[in-house]
Design an enzyme around this catalytic site. Structure first.
Site, PDB file in Angstrom:
ATOM      1  N   CYS A   1      -0.128 -13.368 -18.315  1.00 24.93           N
ATOM      2  CA  CYS A   1      -0.176 -12.613 -16.845  1.00 24.93           C
ATOM      3  C   CYS A   1       1.170 -12.977 -16.314  1.00 24.93           C
ATOM      4  CB  CYS A   1      -1.128 -12.820 -16.025  1.00 24.93           C
ATOM      5  SG  CYS A   1      -1.117 -14.875 -15.606  1.00 24.93           S
TER       6      CYS A   1
ATOM      7  N   HIS B   1       0.830  -1.171   0.186  1.00 25.68           N
ATOM      8  CA  HIS B   1       0.058   0.000  -0.008  1.00 25.68           C
ATOM      9  C   HIS B   1       0.878   1.209   0.043  1.00 25.68           C
ATOM     10  CE1 HIS B   1      -3.772  -2.409   1.679  1.00 25.68           C
ATOM     11  NE2 HIS B   1      -3.613  -2.384   0.347  1.00 25.68           N
TER      12      HIS B   1
END
Length: 597
Positions: free
Chosen positions: A520, A207
């Site tokens: 991916c 974060h």
């Protein structure tokens, strides 16, 4: 950590001021940009109060008041970032606030108070318990969020002790140095004076790193033993483009860094202008971009970044966040929330990919000589069918008149895929027999992560609705190379001739059997590698949100017809790696700025 910093400060004050040698150290870029500033050591809050108390009711009252004050301070921090430019920090702080109010976390602290600890000691005890729990988890994705827990505990202790923050008398151009940081800790500092951050630990999906990217703050991490090489007050360069730091830069290096910073600012402005434009090449070829996700916080980007959906939702991440096995009801609510956030855009749920480096404390532990090639992913699910059936049951319930996309990981044989799909079909029949609301449509796919399954696609072509290429595992199994081994880190290249030919073979197989195929993994983070994939025919990619702006710019600057001709020739005549040739082509055609080559 604090004692370590204090010792370093004493050491720094007696160092010889005539030390001028420049030193560049390689790390990993967590946030782009370039900053020049003066070293400031980020010091986590500390406390030295009594650890025991004679009044549990008094300590509970202190805890209740401190939590309220902390929530109010986080609210103020959120309000400070309610501008559109700072939407990411606002969203992350809202999630951070939710975590701060988690009843489970608070109850653990209260339980420690009941044993006779002070509120501060109780918070510290729960922090240590969480730290030990995360230490058992090998997955770096989750370990990156340990900084959030540390940040939260430190913040609550500060409110309990009345400690003031931030530090006073900081320089106007500062580079923060820390072992690790949480998102709120970063925002405690005056953003007008913050030129960059350097971390000893951390990951690019944390974060804190997401907030730094949103704020335009360069961050370089994984600089091991960083604190042993620093001197307080010295200048330092943080190069988030190269993933390096430079200690004691000379005037020429500082001037070059400042020019590079200006170039990066212009680059960011250019990327913002592309946000609402289609991901289409110069010659009209549409490229499909989707997001990778694993936590609810990731889902906010599905609409902001204008992607087509979630190409990979890692269902094991929530499992690893729980203290006990989530039952069907808990899982169904989680998956329903994911679909709600997607608002009709497709979400591909990958079934549990546990084992290897992804360990949960409430499940069995297996010691493998080589975890990457051991008992993991679909192998665990097929050997523990109740685990898989409960997850599939939850996914079916969550879809409830919506489209459901299920993908099985690490499929190595056709038989494994057919067994896994059989469980899904059985759960579908079970739901029908109970008159449950069924998914509107169900699509089933697999991840190609081992070479072996490529040679059996013909056996299951009629049973497969889509394929996702997992380049991380596929690369290491193709080269028999442990990608975590530093001795092998640069030995093999994803842009090598043999590997690209193999990827083209997989694409050709998928086209023969008319199976949609996407890619991916780490390979799609790099624009140069995406360019190579487009050149051999790939058109669909799933990636982290931070990669999307640069990829979109690349796509819109590329004439794919011309580049396909170049790649066809290169695959027929080149030897070894195509990287240098691709760099030259990209430079000559203005496809990528130098800092992305």
């Amino acid at each position: 950590m604090l004692s370590k910093l204090n010792e370093l400060e004493k050491t720094f004050t007696v160092q010889d001021d005539t030390y001028h040698e420049s030193l560049t150290i390689e790390g990993i870029s967590f946030s782009g940009g370039v900053g020049v500033g003066e070293i400031v050591l980020h010091q986590p809050r500390s406390w030295s109060h009594f650890r025991s108390s004679n009044s549990t009711s008094y300590e509970r009252d202190r805890l209740r008041l401190a939590i309220r004050e902390m929530m109010e301070s986080i609210d103020d921090m959120v309000k400070d970032h309610v501008t559109s430019a700072h939407r990411d920090p606002q969203e992350i702080l809202e999630t951070y606030k939710t975590f701060a109010a988690d009843r489970g976390w608070i109850k653990k602290i209260q339980a420690q108070i009941q044993t006779g600890l002070t509120a501060e000691a109780a918070v510290d005890a729960v922090r240590r318990e969480s730290r030990d729990k995360y230490a058992q988890i090998g997955n770096k994705y989750l370990k990156g969020h340990l900084a959030d827990l540390e940040d939260l505990a430190n913040r609550l202790i500060a409110h309990l002790t009345g400690e003031d923050f931030p530090q006073k008398d900081l320089p106007s151009d500062m580079i923060l140095i820390a072992h690790q940081m949480g998102p709120a800790e970063l925002l405690d500092y005056d953003q007008r004076n913050l030129r960059g951050v350097i971390l000893e630990e951390g990951i690019h999906t944390s974060h804190m790193a997401i907030v730094a990217r949103a704020m335009g703050i360069p961050v370089v991490g994984r600089i091991h033993n960083l604190l042993l090489n620093l001197k307080l007050g010295q200048k330092i360069i943080v190069d988030g483009e190269e993933g390096t730091i430079t200690l004691n830069p000379d005037p020429i290096q500082i001037e070059e860094a400042q020019k590079k910073s200006l170039t990066f600012s212009k680059w960011k402005t250019e990327l913002k202008a592309l946000a609402n434009l289609p991901t289409e090449t110069k010659d009209g070829m549409l490229i499909h971009l989707q997001l990778n996700a694993g936590l609810m916080i990731d889902l906010q980007y599905i609409h902001d970044s204008k992607v087509e959906g979630i190409g990979l939702y890692r269902t094991e991440i929530p499992f690893m966040m729980h203290s006990k096995f989530p039952d069907v009801e808990v899982q169904a609510q989680l998956y329903a929330d994911v679909l709600d956030h997607a608002k009709g855009k497709p979400v591909v749920f990958r079934t549990l990919d546990l084992g290897g480096d992804k360990i949960v404390p409430y499940m069995w532990r297996v010691t493998d000589e080589n975890p990457a090639m051991g008992w993991r992913a679909i192998r665990v699910s097929l050997d523990r069918p109740a685990l898989l059936k409960q997850q599939l049951r939850a996914l079916i319930q969550a879809a409830s008149d919506r489209d459901l996309n299920v993908m099985f990981p690490l499929i190595t044989t056709a038989e494994e895929y057919l067994r896994a799909k059989k469980f899904l079909n059985e759960e579908m029949e079970r739901a029908k027999s109970k008159s449950e609301i069924m998914p509107k449509n169900v699509r089933v796919g697999l991840m190609v992560e081992t070479p072996s399954i490529v040679w059996e696609l013909d056996q299951i072509a009629s049973e497969v609705d889509f394929i996702s290429l997992g380049t991380n595992d596929l690369f290491q199994f193709f080269f028999a190379c442990d990608r975590t081994n530093p001795n092998l880190a640069h030995r093999y290249d994803v842009l090598s001739l043999g590997y690209l030919r193999f990827l083209r073979l997989i694409l050709n197989q998928a086209e023969v059997y008319k199976i949609p195929l996407s890619v991916c993994g780490e390979m799609v983070r790099n624009p140069l590698e995406i360019l190579a994939l487009m050149g051999i025919g790939y058109r669909s990619f799933s990636m982290n949100v931070s990669s999307i702006p640069a990829i979109k710019r690349l796509v819109r600057n590329t004439n794919l017809s011309d580049f396909k001709a170049y790649m066809e020739n290169a695959l027929g005549t080149s030897k070894g790696s195509l990287r240098e040739g691709l760099k030259k082509f990209a430079t000559e055609n203005g496809l990528l700025p130098p800092h992305l080559l």
